[in-house]
Design a protein around this motif. Sequence first.
Motif, PDB file in Angstrom:
ATOM      1  N   PHE B  74       0.855  -1.192   0.000  1.00  0.00           N
ATOM      2  CA  PHE B  74       0.000   0.000   0.000  1.00  0.00           C
ATOM      3  C   PHE B  74       0.889   1.239   0.000  1.00  0.00           C
ATOM      4  O   PHE B  74       1.817   1.330   0.816  1.00  0.00           O
ATOM      5  N   ASN B  75       0.600   2.148  -0.895  1.00  0.00           N
ATOM      6  CA  ASN B  75       1.368   3.405  -0.959  1.00  0.00           C
ATOM      7  C   ASN B  75       0.392   4.573  -1.000  1.00  0.00           C
ATOM      8  O   ASN B  75      -0.385   4.690  -1.936  1.00  0.00           O
ATOM      9  N   TYR B  76       0.448   5.416   0.012  1.00  0.00           N
ATOM     10  CA  TYR B  76      -0.402   6.605   0.048  1.00  0.00           C
ATOM     11  C   TYR B  76       0.509   7.826  -0.040  1.00  0.00           C
ATOM     12  O   TYR B  76       1.418   7.982   0.787  1.00  0.00           O
ATOM     13  N   GLU B  77       0.255   8.641  -1.016  1.00  0.00           N
ATOM     14  CA  GLU B  77       1.084   9.845  -1.190  1.00  0.00           C
ATOM     15  C   GLU B  77       0.193  11.076  -1.248  1.00  0.00           C
ATOM     16  O   GLU B  77      -0.734  11.149  -2.059  1.00  0.00           O
ATOM     17  N   GLU B  78       0.433  12.002  -0.341  1.00  0.00           N
ATOM     18  CA  GLU B  78      -0.264  13.293  -0.351  1.00  0.00           C
ATOM     19  C   GLU B  78       0.804  14.377  -0.357  1.00  0.00           C
ATOM     20  O   GLU B  78       2.001  14.088  -0.374  1.00  0.00           O
TER      21      GLU B  78
END
Lengths: 158, 226
Positions: B74-78
């Motif tokens: 899982f990769n979350y980028e903000e």
Amino acid sequence: MNYFPRYLLFICLAGGLVFLASCYDDSDCVTEFAPYININFKKNIDRLDTIPPVLRIGAINSDSLFFNRETDSLRAKYVLPLNLYEDQTRFFFDFASSQQTLLVIYNRQIILENPDCGLVNIFDLDSVNTTFGSARIIEEIPKFPDEESNEINIEILL
Amino acid sequence: MKYCYKIVLLGWVLLSTYTSWGQSKFLPTGIRAGFNLSTAGKTITRDFMSQYEVTGDIDFYKYLLNLDLGTAQFNYEEDDFTYNLSGSYFRTGIDINFVNNLPNSHALFMGARYARSFFNASVSWDPDDPYWPDQNISVEEENMRAFWFEIVGGMKVNVLYNFHLGFTARLKIARSYYGEDRLIPYRIPGYGPAEVGSMWGFDYYISYRIPFRKKPDVVEKLKITK
């Protein structure tokens, strides 16, 4: 093989129903800032609120003043922000004749509350040390600004 | 993974012992290996995750010994943070097949699973705090682990030759994770959101069955027919 159409229909129906039932709501955003502590000054003799003659309250490593006598009114309770970059925050209290400090040590954990909301710091107060009076932790979990809690985290007896 | 092998080996030994007592109907008639279509679908449609899972089962009369192996990322980028979590998991358990007497190795089953997950997570965060000079917070958390149990039900239908389509509905319960110090996991590979103590899950599977031998009941029926 003649069972196939009925099985396939059941698979699709059951799949759709269970998929809908398995949905869950995302939680509301809290805040991305570090929590605050509520401190309360009390008299050592009768444990009643007391108002110390403090001129300024700030913290080491911060340019901000959390209390300034020139613009704010004196009170027995103060709300102070914790340093989210370190495991401790040293507050200073400027009095007319001296500067006293309050060291708050805590454990920090980070949690991704929700990808849309961002990360949140979870703090847990560990110990306190002060150069004036005696301090003790009343409530270990500091609250966030939007939780509007009056719960006292640290009590300082003067 | 070592627990996984031990459980499968133990199951095999127990059932082999049982079959050696003369209960030949407990001898496996085939092995089924498949692929989780739900996780593959999510991988294609959701840009923040990548998850693949293979599954297999072997029959012992009306009992199916199952093993699922999976990997997830899982990769979350903000704007102000990057959060990565990756790991692997397995589930193993026994199902009871209520339609064992049907031809074509269909399965309508209920059973239980024990599942474990092994994962790492890292975060890089630039919080915008009004009181403290801006700094980057970087945390890496390795060797986090989780386990949970599942009550499962579903079906596997022989649709063409030895190909099967099916689904498994799962009630995931008694989730527990440990190994976290500074970073509380957001998701657990194979389980879902870490903050939820129990939850439903649903998976579609496609699988292929390699038969070893004919079912004893079917052989008997053929003899009678002749």
